[in-house]
Enzyme design. Structure first.
Site, PDB file in Angstrom:
ATOM      1  N   SER A 146     -17.046 -40.500 -47.908  1.00  0.00           N
ATOM      2  CA  SER A 146     -16.769 -41.373 -49.055  1.00  0.00           C
ATOM      3  C   SER A 146     -17.774 -41.096 -50.158  1.00  0.00           C
ATOM      4  O   SER A 146     -18.924 -40.729 -49.897  1.00  0.00           O
ATOM      5  CB  SER A 146     -16.871 -42.841 -48.640  1.00  0.00           C
ATOM      6  N   TYR A 203     -21.312 -49.651 -44.918  1.00  0.00           N
ATOM      7  CA  TYR A 203     -20.234 -48.672 -45.053  1.00  0.00           C
ATOM      8  C   TYR A 203     -20.782 -47.352 -45.601  1.00  0.00           C
ATOM      9  O   TYR A 203     -20.499 -46.272 -45.067  1.00  0.00           O
ATOM     10  CB  TYR A 203     -19.147 -49.219 -45.974  1.00  0.00           C
TER      11      TYR A 203
END
Length: 273
Positions: A164, A179
């Protein structure tokens, strides 16, 4: 099913099929809105045999995925659907064992499964931290480790891990610090695999998408936040699952035969570095 010439993509009208006959394990495929499904559809279009994996996978979902691919591509895929809790090493080993038992080999592993939470760092509980790391990082590790045992014996194989942009810029768009940290670990894991297993004919690469229009946005981004984020993207739109799937095809196929250990940005220019 009514298949017309317009329905069938160019790849099935005599164009190149970059994964013809390859066995591809794609993890995170239960949602037809997701990156995993878009990747499975594209890979099938290019001739791949599919092992589609998800925590929610059952016969009904596997049939829905197969039917959706058949409708879109104009031919039914050769597909095996398997349930897996990727945080459990034994489940991951079972998936790889069943894939080999069915198809005789594995040529590619694509890890798209993940969960996201957007809490501020001081609000992150120990349980939430464990959950995010267990799925996003430990899950990727478990799957890679078990696939690599097969790849090592074969002397070939490719891994594509979805990380990501949050890992690169420290979160802030959608995911929180836990995350971002989990996805940073995925990048480091991928590079470690590339370095250790490159001499054995095995490649590993990561993709860093920015905000992509999947179910992961539900409940994590308001309409106002979505519009603000899109306005700051040079290409003036969010990513689509097929954008990430196209990058997966490149990294999974011989189009990238001399590419390993890379982190490929698919972010519309939102993070240029």
């Amino acid at each position: 099913m009514n298949i017309t010439a317009e329905t069938v993509p160019a790849a099935l009208k005599g164009g190149p099929r970059y994964l013809d006959g390859k066995v591809c394990v794609i993890v995170g495929v239960a949602s037809l809105r997701g990156i995993g499904y878009a990747t499975a559809e594209l890979f099938a279009r290019h001739g791949a045999k599919l092992v589609v994996v998800d925590l929610m996978m059952d016969d009904t979902i596997a049939a829905d995925v197969s039917q959706a691919i058949a409708t879109r591509n104009g031919e039914a895929p050769e597909l095996l659907g398997l349930r897996c809790d990727i945080g459990r090493a034994a489940d991951c080993q079972g998936v790889i064992d069943q894939a080999v038992a069915r198809f005789g080999r594995i040529d590619c592993l694509v890890n798209t499964a993940a969960i996201v939470k957007s809490d501020g760092l001081l609000a992150i509980s120990g349980d939430d931290l464990d959950l995010i790391l267990n799925v996003n990082l430990k899950g990727a590790f478990n799957l890679c480790q078990n696939a690599l045992r097969v790849f090592e014996e074969q002397g070939s194989g490719t891994i594509v891990n979805i990380a990501s942009v949050a890992a690169q810029r420290g979160g802030g768009l959608v995911g929180g610090a836990h995350y971002a940290a989990s996805k940073g670990g995925v990048i480091s894991l991928t590079r470690s695999i590339a370095r250790e297993f490159g001499p054995k004919g095995i490649r590993a690469n990561a993709i860093c998408p920015s905000m992509t229009e999947t179910g992961m946005l539900d409940g994590n981004v308001t309409e106002a936040q979505f519009a603000q984020i899109v306005d700051a993207i040079p290409l003036k739109r969010a990513g689509r699952p097929e954008d990430i799937a196209n990058a997966c095809l490149y990294l999974a196929s011989d189009l990238s035969a001399y590419v390993t250990g890379t982190t490929l940005d698919v972010n519309g220019g939102s993070h240029i570095h």
